[in-house]
Scaffold this motif. Structure first.
Motif, short mmCIF file in Angstrom:
data_model
loop_
_atom_site.label_atom_id
_atom_site.label_comp_id
_atom_site.label_asym_id
_atom_site.label_seq_id
_atom_site.Cartn_x
_atom_site.Cartn_y
_atom_site.Cartn_z
N LEU A 43 0.83 -1.21 0.00
CA LEU A 43 0.00 0.00 0.00
C LEU A 43 0.86 1.26 0.00
O LEU A 43 0.53 2.25 -0.67
N GLN A 44 1.97 1.22 0.74
CA GLN A 44 2.88 2.37 0.74
C GLN A 44 3.51 2.57 -0.64
O GLN A 44 3.71 3.71 -1.07
N GLU A 45 3.80 1.48 -1.34
CA GLU A 45 4.32 1.59 -2.70
C GLU A 45 3.27 2.21 -3.62
O GLU A 45 3.59 3.03 -4.49
N GLU A 46 2.00 1.82 -3.43
CA GLU A 46 0.92 2.41 -4.23
C GLU A 46 0.82 3.91 -3.96
O GLU A 46 0.60 4.69 -4.89
N ILE A 47 0.95 4.30 -2.70
CA ILE A 47 0.91 5.73 -2.36
C ILE A 47 2.04 6.46 -3.07
O ILE A 47 1.84 7.53 -3.66
N SER A 48 3.22 5.88 -3.05
CA SER A 48 4.37 6.50 -3.74
C SER A 48 4.11 6.62 -5.24
O SER A 48 4.44 7.64 -5.85
N ALA A 49 3.50 5.59 -5.83
CA ALA A 49 3.20 5.63 -7.25
C ALA A 49 2.18 6.72 -7.58
O ALA A 49 2.31 7.43 -8.56
N VAL A 50 1.16 6.84 -6.73
CA VAL A 50 0.15 7.88 -6.93
C VAL A 50 0.79 9.25 -6.83
O VAL A 50 0.52 10.14 -7.65
N SER B 8 3.27 12.60 4.32
CA SER B 8 3.06 11.53 5.29
C SER B 8 1.79 10.75 5.05
O SER B 8 1.78 9.53 5.11
N CYS B 9 0.67 11.49 4.78
CA CYS B 9 -0.62 10.80 4.69
C CYS B 9 -1.34 11.02 3.38
O CYS B 9 -2.35 10.37 3.11
#
Length: 126
Positions: free
Chosen positions: A81-88, A106-107
């Motif tokens: 999920l953190q990787e997805e956040i980075s991709a977004v 952060s969020c």
């Protein structure tokens, strides 16, 4: 006189019941505090053994091993999920100064470019 005796006895019984209720409530409060302490210590103990397991110092078996496996699976999901956040965030191709909007690193909360702190997570903004 019988009426006064009955009133006096009623008042004494009411007083005795009040004392019992007060003492019981006080003791229940102490029990509750001890139960909260046990819960906190149990959490600390679990965190300790999980850290030992992560470090390879303790090998868990049975139900404990299953719990450790579930925690590992949750950690993997969090990493994904953190990787997805980075991709977004990386896919965002607009200039923050043009839109007046930036996102909390952060969020991910949308913020004005002037925001110093995130209202959602409290992280300091650059």
């Amino acid at each position: 006189m019988a009426l006064m005796d009955k009133v006096s006895e009623f008042a004494k019984n009411a007083s005795d019941k009040t004392v019992v209720m007060f003492e019981t409530a006080k003791l229940n409060s102490k029990i509750s505090a001890q139960e909260k302490t046990i819960a906190a210590l149990t959490m600390r103990l679990g965190e300790y053994f999980l850290a030992q397991c992560d470090a390879g110092l303790v090998v868990m078996e049975g139900e404990a091993a299953e719990i450790c496996a579930e925690i590992s699976a949750c950690r993997e999901t969090i990493a994904e999920l953190q990787e997805e956040i980075s991709a977004v965030r990386a896919a965002r191709d607009f200039d923050e100064s043009e839109t007046g909007v930036k996102f909390c690193p952060s969020c991910g909360e949308a913020l004005t470019t002037e925001a110093k702190f995130c209202p959602r997570c409290g992280a300091k903004q650059e």
